[in-house]
Enzyme design. Structure first.
Site, PDB file in Angstrom:
ATOM      1  NE  ARG A   1      59.427  85.882  77.425  1.00  0.00           N
ATOM      2  CZ  ARG A   1      59.092  84.680  76.991  1.00  0.00           C
ATOM      3  NH1 ARG A   1      59.279  84.391  75.695  1.00  0.00           N
ATOM      4  NH2 ARG A   1      58.589  83.764  77.793  1.00  0.00           N
TER       5      ARG A   1
ATOM      6  CD  GLN B   1      55.842  84.025  80.296  1.00  0.00           C
ATOM      7  OE1 GLN B   1      56.907  84.380  79.796  1.00  0.00           O
ATOM      8  NE2 GLN B   1      54.692  84.105  79.663  1.00  0.00           N
TER       9      GLN B   1
ATOM     10  CB  SER C   1      55.542  80.294  77.004  1.00  0.00           C
ATOM     11  OG  SER C   1      56.861  80.736  77.264  1.00  0.00           O
ATOM     12  CG  LEU C   2      56.127  84.071  72.052  1.00  0.00           C
ATOM     13  CD1 LEU C   2      56.799  85.420  72.157  1.00  0.00           C
ATOM     14  CD2 LEU C   2      56.585  83.294  70.853  1.00  0.00           C
TER      15      LEU C   2
ATOM     16  CG  HIS D   1      59.189  78.442  80.862  1.00  0.00           C
ATOM     17  ND1 HIS D   1      58.670  79.658  81.263  1.00  0.00           N
ATOM     18  CD2 HIS D   1      58.899  78.328  79.544  1.00  0.00           C
ATOM     19  CE1 HIS D   1      58.082  80.238  80.227  1.00  0.00           C
ATOM     20  NE2 HIS D   1      58.207  79.467  79.176  1.00  0.00           N
TER      21      HIS D   1
ATOM     22  CD  GLN E   1      61.327  79.640  71.497  1.00  0.00           C
ATOM     23  OE1 GLN E   1      61.188  80.288  72.527  1.00  0.00           O
ATOM     24  NE2 GLN E   1      62.508  79.329  71.013  1.00  0.00           N
TER      25      GLN E   1
END
Length: 317
Positions: A128, A257, A103-104, A208, A12
């Site tokens: 998500r 995560q 991440s994503l 996060h 992202q």
């Protein structure tokens, strides 16, 4: 000497209006990916959002995450198709020895390694993003990038300010997350420790961080309903910075995560230890290329975002 290649996928923040348009207009494989995604996402005009914006709507977490995933997989499918018809470069092995994503981007890596079907990844990532947006409304917060402070010093800063470390991106670039007042306090303390720059990020919540735990628990229910396969290509996880061995381990790590730090610098170093010197950044933007330069200037990164990028990797027979 032929270089081993790792496929890496952006997260992202890499979104921009117009992403994926070049591939969609020039490749049936990319068109098929976008068209399939729109069938999975009723009520979301994904192509219009990616190609025309507006940027404010594209940047919303629930939209940007799935838009980046789809654009990344479109680029991957074109790379695979073009690579089948052209002679590989004499200095590059186009077949990856491993995959990773920021991440994503880890979901794109899981599609590339045949852990997840594309349709399942689209559904999961959309859900998500929606859960993370919901958690951010319940627990408003911010994120900030801190430049020029060591992880050890920033741990002390976070302990005092009650902010949390969210991303360990590269040497001297760490992202923190938390309540606005905690992050602002951490920025001030980091400046006292010699930070070169502290930048509030344009995100909609404290991602996060522990404030995302409720979202993670809710998301686990969707993961448990989804078929995961063991990796066909090795994948390095964000939360462990190590290779994942099984479908069950991957599921567990995807839950963690959501509310744990992304250990990107360690992940790249782990991959490099295996003799990988070339990376294909597949998807929108060049964020990862910049991070890898700071992690190890000797690494080579090729951006895979347009037809020209892909064709430039190969020489015709």
């Amino acid at each position: 000497m032929v270089k081993n290649v790792c496929y890496i996928f952006p997260g992202q923040g890499s979104q921009y209006v117009g992403m994926g348009r070049n591939l969609y207009d020039n490749s049936p494989e990319a068109k098929a990916v976008f068209d399939q995604a729109e069938k999975i996402l009723p009520g979301m005009n994904l192509k219009k959002l990616c190609f025309e914006g507006p940027i404010e709507e594209l940047t919303q977490t629930a939209n940007s995450q799935v838009a980046i995933l789809v654009t990344s997989i479109a680029a991957l499918r074109v790379l695979e198709a073009v690579g089948d018809g052209l002679k590989p470069s004499p200095t590059l092995k186009a077949e990856p020895v491993c995959c990773a994503g920021l991440s994503l981007g880890e979901y794109s890596a899981l599609v590339a390694s045949s852990v997840l079907e594309f349709s399942d990844a689209v559904r999961l990532v959309r859900h998500r993003g929606e859960l993370m947006e919901k958690a951010a409304l319940k627990n408003p917060g911010v994120m900030a990038s801190i430049l020029g402070v060591s992880a050890e010093d920033l741990q002390e800063v976070c302990k005092e300010s009650k902010a949390e470390i969210a991303n360990l991106n590269s040497p001297g670039q760490i992202v923190i997350s938390g309540k606005k007042e905690s992050v602002q306090r951490a920025m001030a303390l980091a400046e006292q420790k010699g930070a070169k720059k502290c930048i509030l990020l344009n995100v909609s919540g404290p991602f996060h961080s522990s404030f995302m735990k409720d979202a993670a628990e809710e998301f686990k229910k969707e993961l448990d309903k989804t078929k995961f396969s063991n990796p066909g290509i090795p994948v390095v996880a964000n939360v462990t910075a190590d290779y994942e061995k099984s479908a069950e381990e991957i599921k567990e790590n995807l839950v963690k995560q959501v509310y744990n730090p992304v250990r990107w610098e360690e992940s790249v170093r782990r991959i490099s230890q295996q003799g990988v010197a070339a990376f294909f950044e597949i998807g929108p933007g060049k964020v990862l290329k910049g991070l890898l330069r700071r992690i190890n200037p000797e690494l080579t990164v090729y951006n895979i975002e347009t037809m020209e990028d892909i064709n430039n990797l190969y020489s015709t027979p």
